[in-house]
Design a protein around this motif. Structure first.
Motif, PDB file in Angstrom:
ATOM      1  N   TRP A 104       0.946  -1.257   0.055  1.00 51.93           N
ATOM      2  CA  TRP A 104       0.027  -0.228  -0.002  1.00 51.93           C
ATOM      3  C   TRP A 104       0.940   1.352  -0.211  1.00 51.93           C
ATOM      4  CZ3 TRP A 104      -0.620   4.023   3.437  1.00 51.93           C
ATOM      5  CH2 TRP A 104      -1.986   5.035   2.857  1.00 51.93           C
ATOM      6  N   ASN A 105       1.866   1.461   0.827  1.00 50.82           N
ATOM      7  CA  ASN A 105       2.693   2.706   1.045  1.00 50.82           C
ATOM      8  C   ASN A 105       3.653   2.652  -0.234  1.00 50.82           C
ATOM      9  OD1 ASN A 105       5.184   1.113   1.498  1.00 50.82           O
ATOM     10  ND2 ASN A 105       4.722   1.425   3.787  1.00 50.82           N
ATOM     11  N   ARG A 106       3.983   1.767  -0.817  1.00 50.70           N
ATOM     12  CA  ARG A 106       4.822   1.710  -2.337  1.00 50.70           C
ATOM     13  C   ARG A 106       3.812   2.182  -3.352  1.00 50.70           C
ATOM     14  NH1 ARG A 106       6.091  -4.081  -4.037  1.00 50.70           N
ATOM     15  NH2 ARG A 106       3.702  -3.906  -4.585  1.00 50.70           N
ATOM     16  N   ASP A 107       2.387   1.714  -3.417  1.00 51.34           N
ATOM     17  CA  ASP A 107       1.816   1.757  -4.838  1.00 51.34           C
ATOM     18  C   ASP A 107       0.834   2.965  -4.419  1.00 51.34           C
ATOM     19  OD1 ASP A 107       2.980  -0.696  -5.496  1.00 51.34           O
ATOM     20  OD2 ASP A 107       1.401  -1.957  -4.830  1.00 51.34           O
ATOM     21  N   GLU A 108       0.308   3.132  -3.250  1.00 54.85           N
ATOM     22  CA  GLU A 108      -0.670   4.219  -2.995  1.00 54.85           C
ATOM     23  C   GLU A 108       0.082   5.685  -2.526  1.00 54.85           C
ATOM     24  OE1 GLU A 108      -3.537   3.899  -4.296  1.00 54.85           O
ATOM     25  OE2 GLU A 108      -3.158   1.667  -4.648  1.00 54.85           O
ATOM     26  N   ILE A 109       1.206   5.770  -2.177  1.00 53.95           N
ATOM     27  CA  ILE A 109       1.787   6.598  -1.718  1.00 53.95           C
ATOM     28  C   ILE A 109       3.092   7.102  -2.506  1.00 53.95           C
ATOM     29  CG2 ILE A 109       3.060   8.128   0.105  1.00 53.95           C
ATOM     30  CD1 ILE A 109       1.277   6.425   1.979  1.00 53.95           C
ATOM     31  N   LEU A 110       4.105   6.331  -2.814  1.00 52.34           N
ATOM     32  CA  LEU A 110       5.486   6.559  -3.241  1.00 52.34           C
ATOM     33  C   LEU A 110       5.006   6.612  -4.625  1.00 52.34           C
ATOM     34  CD1 LEU A 110       8.326   6.784  -3.316  1.00 52.34           C
ATOM     35  CD2 LEU A 110       8.732   4.333  -3.261  1.00 52.34           C
ATOM     36  N   CYS A 111       4.424   5.646  -5.379  1.00 50.73           N
ATOM     37  CA  CYS A 111       4.444   5.704  -6.870  1.00 50.73           C
ATOM     38  C   CYS A 111       3.396   6.999  -7.295  1.00 50.73           C
ATOM     39  CB  CYS A 111       3.424   4.385  -7.564  1.00 50.73           C
ATOM     40  SG  CYS A 111       3.612   4.338  -9.031  1.00 50.73           S
ATOM     41  N   PRO A 112       2.426   7.104  -6.656  1.00 51.86           N
ATOM     42  CA  PRO A 112       1.761   8.482  -7.152  1.00 51.86           C
ATOM     43  C   PRO A 112       2.516   9.644  -6.843  1.00 51.86           C
ATOM     44  CG  PRO A 112       0.353   7.122  -6.038  1.00 51.86           C
ATOM     45  CD  PRO A 112       1.883   6.435  -5.732  1.00 51.86           C
TER      46      PRO A 112
END
Length: 300
Positions: free
Chosen positions: A230-238
């Motif tokens: 979640w923190n990779r795909d929903e925070i860092l990536c965006p």
């Protein structure tokens, strides 16, 4: 006896006490100085004799003070003083000359937002960077060139700076950001592991929107976080996608090189996903140049 009773009943004794206290206090030179130009009637001032005396003590402290470290007042760097506010007596904390000088020097900090960043990073200065280790030369030269190019409005890429623990990666980049802040450029430094831990706080969206859009950003210590999908795909990536799409300069520091970071981003608590990790690395490569700094541990 009859006159004494009349004085008690009329409250004259209280008035006499106020008069005596005010006359006694007025013998103090500091008391005289701070009441002289108030243009408020003595009868009104008498009601606040004890408070004005407290102000006189703080005023005396300020007269003999040599620097902020010597401050003896209740609030460091401030003197409690009476003022005439629209014809009424009020009391305010006024900053001393040393506090004003400090605030003026630190005015640049209004241009840079720190999230969970140590004090020494906030005070990073180009004059204080450690220059005697040749292993730091390439990074220092890169950052100085970046500073010149950025101020000349040239197209700039950020830096993915990786290396051993404690070698001063964050300090070097913070010194550049602070220098640019003095020239009115906006920036932000976020300590990435702690930033992610705040993802469920009420004010996180506001913080996230700010760091997403700020002209200069340092993501400090990426790879040290407890990774989830979640923190990779929903925070860092965006975050990286937005900054890449809008050509916003982004820096990173890490103890991991790009290959090690990719492995870290692949292995979340929710399983292995090499494709999404590669997407993150691809965005970092678009945003930055890559430099390694293996140097002396300055935190020993």
């Amino acid at each position: 006896m009859h006159n004494v009773l009349e004085n008690i009943e009329s409250g004259n004794f209280k008035k006499i006490d106020l008069d005596l206290e005010y006359k006694r206090a007025s013998l103090n030179p500091n008391f005289k100085i701070i009441t002289k130009n108030l243009n408020i009637d003595d009868d009104e001032l008498k009601k606040y004799t004890s408070t004005i005396e407290e102000c006189s003590i703080e005023y005396e402290h300020c007269k003999n003070c040599k620097n902020l470290l010597d401050c003896m007042n209740k609030v460091e760097g401030y003197c409690y003083l009476p003022i005439n506010y629209e014809g009424n007596l009020s009391f305010v904390y006024k900053p001393c000359k040393y506090k004003q000088i400090k605030d003026s020097k630190n005015k640049y900090l209004d241009n840079i937002k720190f999230f969970n960043t140590p004090e020494y990073v906030k005070e990073a200065n180009l004059d204080n960077i450690y220059k005697t280790d040749k292993h730091r030369f390439d990074v220092i030269n890169y950052l100085m060139d970046f500073l010149d190019d950025f101020e000349s409005n040239k197209e700039c890429k950020g830096l993915y700076l990786h290396g051993n623990f404690g070698c001063g990666k964050t300090y070097l980049i913070a010194a550049i950001f602070n220098e640019l802040a003095r020239k009115n450029y906006k920036s932000s430094i976020i300590f990435w592991p702690e930033f992610l831990r705040q993802a469920f706080y009420d004010d996180f969206k506001e913080k996230f929107d700010y760091v997403k859009q700020v002209p200069l950003l340092l993501i400090d210590d990426i790879g040290a976080e407890g990774l989830t999908a979640w923190n990779r795909d929903e925070i860092l990536c965006p975050l990286l996608q937005y900054r890449m799409d809008n050509n916003l300069v982004t820096f990173f520091t890490s103890n991991l090189n790009a290959k090690e970071l990719e492995s870290h981003l692949s292995n979340s608590k929710d399983g292995v996903d090499e494709v999404k990790a590669k997407r993150i690395i691809s965005r970092i490569e678009q945003l930055t140049n890559d430099l390694e700094m293996i140097s002396e541990n300055l935190r020993k």
